[in-house]
Design an enzyme around this catalytic site. Structure first.
Site, PDB file in Angstrom:
ATOM      1  N   SER A 330      -5.252  -7.798 -11.673  1.00 14.08           N
ATOM      2  CA  SER A 330      -3.864  -7.436 -11.421  1.00 14.08           C
ATOM      3  C   SER A 330      -2.888  -7.918 -12.475  1.00 14.08           C
ATOM      4  O   SER A 330      -1.748  -7.456 -12.521  1.00 14.08           O
ATOM      5  CB  SER A 330      -3.434  -7.972 -10.053  1.00 14.08           C
ATOM      6  OG  SER A 330      -4.225  -7.358  -9.052  1.00 14.08           O
ATOM      7  N   HIS A 373       0.345  -1.382   2.150  1.00 14.09           N
ATOM      8  CA  HIS A 373       1.653  -2.026   2.027  1.00 14.09           C
ATOM      9  C   HIS A 373       2.795  -1.158   2.524  1.00 14.09           C
ATOM     10  O   HIS A 373       3.949  -1.537   2.441  1.00 14.09           O
ATOM     11  CB  HIS A 373       1.937  -2.394   0.573  1.00 14.09           C
ATOM     12  CG  HIS A 373       1.057  -3.479   0.052  1.00 14.09           C
ATOM     13  ND1 HIS A 373      -0.138  -3.230  -0.598  1.00 14.09           N
ATOM     14  CD2 HIS A 373       1.189  -4.833   0.095  1.00 14.09           C
ATOM     15  CE1 HIS A 373      -0.703  -4.367  -0.950  1.00 14.09           C
ATOM     16  NE2 HIS A 373       0.072  -5.368  -0.531  1.00 14.09           N
ATOM     17  N   CYS A 386       0.548  -4.466  -5.104  1.00 11.40           N
ATOM     18  CA  CYS A 386      -0.027  -3.305  -4.424  1.00 11.40           C
ATOM     19  C   CYS A 386      -0.829  -2.461  -5.394  1.00 11.40           C
ATOM     20  O   CYS A 386      -0.355  -2.111  -6.479  1.00 11.40           O
ATOM     21  CB  CYS A 386       1.100  -2.450  -3.818  1.00 11.40           C
ATOM     22  SG  CYS A 386       0.475  -0.894  -3.151  1.00 11.40           S
TER      23      CYS A 386
END
Lengths: 649, 379
Positions: A330, A373, A386
């Site tokens: 991420s 989410h 997300c």
């Protein structure tokens, strides 16, 4: 008395003639000899004189002292220490057996070394000194010197050898030296080097790290000693001596104190961390754990020790901070998000729906959060990390623009530092895949790349550079060398990247909330003092594919997997938020969750850098302070036992 | 004609003989020997006891011996010629069987008080023998093939015996020394032309045969010849000595590097620097001036000997003088050629200079004979 006859007179005349012919012949030979003498001694005297000088004069090289390596504050990282050797000269020793018997009675010497010395002595001329033992303790030298009259032919000799006072703390950055090898000279990095010093047996050259990459500066130039030798090679006297130039001293940008802290903080993990000064690009710390003691290599490492280092699955010999390529997970969303904003493919306020997964061309791509989410804006997408948001955004931007942004931020680009095995990482695009695999780029590849999986690979150094560039908007370039021989090296501050400042500000604000907002993924790593506010991004990257069956059974806990199949934990941050000074990256191999494992390490390192030492406990949220006090104590202990006391030069 | 047929009343007797000695030759001999003492002092690194003083002692003994020999009438020596030759020949044979091996060749015979080299003795013995032979031989028979064959055998026997030792240098000296006496005795030109032509042919055949199935020498012998022709080919092997010798010699320059300052000699690059290669040290330290000076001293000795021979009407005395002068000439000519790279290395010392007793004693005895011939020449 008989009168001389006619034939007597005839024979007398003939004798005179013949005698004169003989005399003439001899005069001719004398003439030839004289001519030859003149030719050699007068006409060609200069040539022969030169040959005589060549015979007589030998030039011996004097190895220069290798340049020293310091940290940014002048702490010695690599120095030269005096190394005492015991040397024996056969012709002075008389009875060899007797000499060795006396020596071993006085000083404790390995019998194997004695045997080796005897063998070498048998091979060499009697006047050549042969080393018996190397790195002898000063007490033993003192004993030998005191007993010199009883030990004819045995002397203590002193030379210089490399020493690394910080030992394992700087092993991957500074590297180590070793005797020049045939490989170095034929295929290695010294193949083009014709320095005569390299011909000296066992001459020490850099083998890894800065020691090898800065060999040219550190080595210095050879001095010469002209000596007169006789026909057997025995040195008769020294004619003159010209001392060489010592190698240049090198000052690194490393902060030894911070480096020790980082190394100690990574203790027990297979991990790497990098701290970059965002103003100058200076690398303040660059650690790779586990490490090793470079002094072992200089002294000659034992086979057992070496095999231990080689077979360790945490690969202590590898400098993971620059040579490790990891899927950035991420943390790569910084690239994807900025690419999308810059391209105008997503509006900052626009929301994208996350239902826990996205179907793309028949394949289901999951978000890390099983329930999803809901509606996610740009800000939230970073804060909560997300995945579905980036699956969508990346499809809009396309991989080529993402790759372009990645390179702009320093991924997929080799940062040339004087270190070994620097990986360029991979910032994949369509052309890359065609080149590498001969296959067309597929949309699934883009989707994987959007969250830093798939083909994307980056080193901790590159991720730290990326963070520094996001924090400053400038093309911060890492710099490891501060000065060479007192000359300041160019700064890595860098020019503006030309990115939209508003987009950058939005991204930084989102990173701030990652750490400082209750719903941010890195809320557990927050700090409370305003002067030490951190903005960061976590990453957890898979090293294996999760099968649909596994997913159906529910996500398998990392703890139940064998170590080498667990997720990598990643963390990048910069601080202070409003006026960034440091960018940090931490990667813990197979560590598990980025925010839970790498994040706290990143925060501690960041605070340590900001406060140039242990931060006040008030920087931590109140419920953590007790634990942090213990941890600081523990790490101080580790750092203290890590190596001998640092030497200030 | 011989002495007995002469009136000997003009021949000096008693101490008066000393006045009739050929003093220039004696002085020249002393001058040459002095060069030797200096060089032996130098190569010993300034230590007189090593080589110089023993050499000085031997020279003294040799000089005394020379005077004693010179005082004895020459006709006595002529009568001793056959005995001298046969003794030397017997010793040469003996040395091949009982000799001590030294320097890779059988040359010595140990008499207890002195190590005798019969080949040195033969250098004088052969010359005496040949001189006596031609003194006996009527002049008209000199070129008679039968009477030419006999001296050839007289020469061939010792030459063969020294060759098998093997001592190439001495064999060469005996051959050329003997040849010179025969030549001076007046043997017909044609014999010499034939021998020289045959020798040249043999050399030509040796070189031409190399690499062919009928190769005349062994391969290693050819390699030695190669090394002589181009010592640089094998600078650390067999060519080492000659290369270093040439360097020493050449580096002397006009005036040399100074007494005891020769680096080639002092640092032991020179081989055998106190014996066969002593000339290189001399040339290195005293330069062209010193080396050429020594050559001139040698040449003067030869000139005085030849002029003495020319003025001596006694055939034995004249031939003996010429023979001794030629032998002496061959000593220094071969030695100098050898160290200057003009001839192969064949182990011949520099006369009166090189360290070594046998050669010096025998040369001084030879000069004693020459002096005897000079003192007792028919007047």
């Amino acid at each position: 008395m008989k009168r001389p006859t006619r034939s007597d007179a005839l024979i007398q005349r003939r004798f005179s003639r013949r005698a004169l012919v003989l005399g003439g012949l001899q005069a001719g030979v004398v003439g030839v000899l004289g001519w030859r003498m003149h030719s050699m001694q007068v006409d060609h005297a200069d040539e022969f004189r030169m040959l005589a000088e060549e015979n007589r004069i030998n030039i011996r090289l004097l190895p220069p002292a290798r340049g020293l390596i310091f940290d940014r504050n002048g702490v010695l990282l690599a120095g030269n220490e005096q190394n005492y050797r015991i040397v024996i000269t056969r012709e002075d020793a008389g009875d060899i057996e007797e000499a060795f018997a006396r020596l071993t009675k006085l000083v404790d010497i390995d019998p194997e070394l004695v045997e080796r010395a005897k063998e070498e002595m048998a091979r060499r001329s009697p006047f050549v000194p042969v080393t018996i033992a190397d790195r002898v303790a000063w007490e033993d030298v003192a004993k030998i010197t005191a007993n010199a009259p009883a030990l004819p032919g045995i002397t203590a000799d002193v030379g210089l050898s490399r020493v690394y006072p910080l030992g394992s703390d700087t092993a991957h950055v500074v590297g180590y030296v070793g005797p020049v090898s045939d490989y170095d000279l034929t295929e290695g990095y010294l193949a083009e080097d014709d320095d005569p010093l390299l011909q000296i047996p066992k001459f020490q050259v850099g083998k890894t790290g800065a020691e090898s990459r800065m060999e040219d500066q550190l080595r210095g130039s050879a001095g010469t000693r002209r000596i007169e030798v006789n026909a057997l090679g025995r040195v008769m006297r020294e004619l003159d001596r010209e001392d060489g130039d010592a190698g240049a001293d090198v000052q690194l940008t490393i902060d030894a104190h911070l480096q020790r802290y980082v190394q100690a903080r990574l203790e027990g993990e297979s991990a790497a961390a990098v701290v970059i000064d965002t103003e100058t690009g200076d690398i303040r710390a660059m650690a790779s754990s586990p490490s090793f003691d470079p002094n072992l290599f200089v002294r000659g490492i034992s086979v057992a020790d070496y095999n231990g280092l080689l077979n360790d699955n945490h690969v202590p010999l590898s400098g993971k901070a620059v040579s490790g390529g990891y899927p950035p997970g991420s943390t790569f969303k910084l690239v994807t998000s900025l690419a999308a904003l810059e391209a105008g493919e997503v509006e900052p306020e626009e929301t994208i729906w996350c239902g826990g997964y996205t179907n793309i061309s028949g394949i289901r791509f999951h978000c890390w959060r099983p329930g999803g989410h809901g509606n996610v804006s740009f800000h939230e997408s970073i804060k909560q990390s997300c995945d579905c948001y980036y699956y969508e955004a990346s499809q809009r931007v396309g991989i080529d623009k993402m790759a372009e942004m990645a390179r702009k931020l320093g991924l997929g680009v080799r940062h040339d530092l004087p270190l070994s095995a620097i990986t360029p990482g991979i910032a994949p695009d369509k052309a890359w895949k065609r080149e590498r695999y001969g296959e067309e780029w597929r949309i699934g590849d883009t989707v994987n790349a959007s969250i830093g999986q798939g083909y994307v690979l980056a080193s901790p150094l590159q991720l730290a550079v990326m963070t520094a560039r996001v924090a400053t908007g400038r093309s911060v370039t890492p710099r490891l060398v501060h000065t060479i021989d007192g000359v300041e090296q160019p700064s890595g501050r860098g020019e503006s990247l030309g990115l939209n400042e508003n987009n950058l500000r939005r991204l930084r604000a989102a990173m701030y909330d990652v750490v400082n907002h209750q719903r941010g993924t890195g809320y557990g790593t927050r700090t409370v003092l305003d002067e030490a506010k951190i903005a960061g991004k976590s990453g957890t990257s898979q090293v294996r594919r999760i099968t649909p069956e596994e997913r159906a059974r529910g996500v398998t806990s990392n703890d139940d997997l064998p170590w080498n199949r667990r997720d990598h934990a990643l963390w990048v941050d910069f601080a202070p938020f409003d006026n960034p000074r440091y960018a940090v990256c931490v990667v813990v191999e197979h560590g598990g969750g980025g925010s839970s494992v790498a994040g706290p390490i990143g925060r501690d390192i960041t605070l340590q850098a900001l406060y140039d030492g242990d931060p006040p406990l008030e920087a931590y949220p109140s419920n953590m302070r007790g634990r942090m006090a213990e941890q600081q104590e523990h790490i101080r202990g580790l750092a203290a036992q890590g190596a001998t006391a640092t030497i200030r030069a | 004609m011989s002495y007995l047929e002469y009136n000997t009343k003009f021949v000096p007797t008693g101490p008066r003989k000393l006045l009739y000695l050929n003093w220039p030759v004696i002085l020249l001999i002393c001058a040459v020997a002095t060069f030797g003492f200096l060089m032996l002092y130098s190569v010993a690194g300034g230590n007189p006891g090593t080589w110089m003083l023993p050499q000085l002692k031997r020279f003294g003994i040799g000089l005394a011996l020379m005077l004693v020999v010179a005082m004895v009438p020459i006709w006595f020596w002529r009568n001793m010629s056959v005995l001298a030759y046969l003794t030397a020949l017997a010793l040469l044979i003996a040395v091949d069987f009982f000799g001590e091996v030294g320097m890779g060749a059988q040359r010595w015979i140990d008499l207890g008080f002195i190590q005798l080299q019969p080949s040195e003795l033969m250098k004088i013995g052969l010359v005496m023998m040949l001189a006596a032979y031609y003194d006996w031989l009527p002049a008209k028979r000199v070129s008679n093939p039968i009477f030419v064959a006999l001296p050839l055998i007289l020469i061939a026997m010792p030459v063969m015996l020294t060759l098998v030792q093997p001592d190439l240098g001495t064999a060469l000296l005996l051959l050329l020394g003997g040849g010179a006496v025969i030549f001076a005795a007046g043997v017909h030109w044609a014999y010499f032309v034939t021998v020289i032509a045959a020798g040249a042919g043999a050399v030509f055949a040796v070189f031409k045969s190399r690499g062919t199935p009928w190769q005349l020498l062994e391969d290693y012998q050819y390699r030695r010849i190669d090394t002589f022709l181009d010592p640089a080919n094998d600078p650390l092997g067999a060519g080492y000595h000659i290369t270093q010798a040439k360097i020493a010699l050449g580096s002397g320059g006009w005036t040399g590097r100074g007494f005891m300052q020769g680096t080639q000699s002092r640092l032991n690059f020179l081989p055998e620097k106190h014996t066969d290669f002593i000339f290189t040290t001399l040339a290195e330290e005293f330069g062209f001036a010193g080396a050429f000076g020594l050559l001139l001293l040698y040449a003067l000795i030869i000139i005085f000997c030849v002029s003495s021979a020319l003025t001596n009407k006694d055939r034995f005395a004249a031939l003996l003088t010429i023979g001794i002068a030629t032998t002496f000439f061959l000593f220094f000519a071969v030695n100098m050629s050898m160290v200057m790279g003009l001839a192969p290395v064949v182990g011949v010392p520099l006369p009166l200079v090189s360290w070594g007793g046998s050669a010096m004693l025998i040369l001084l005895v030879g000069f004693g004979l020459m002096q005897s011939a000079h003192v007792h020449k028919p007047r």
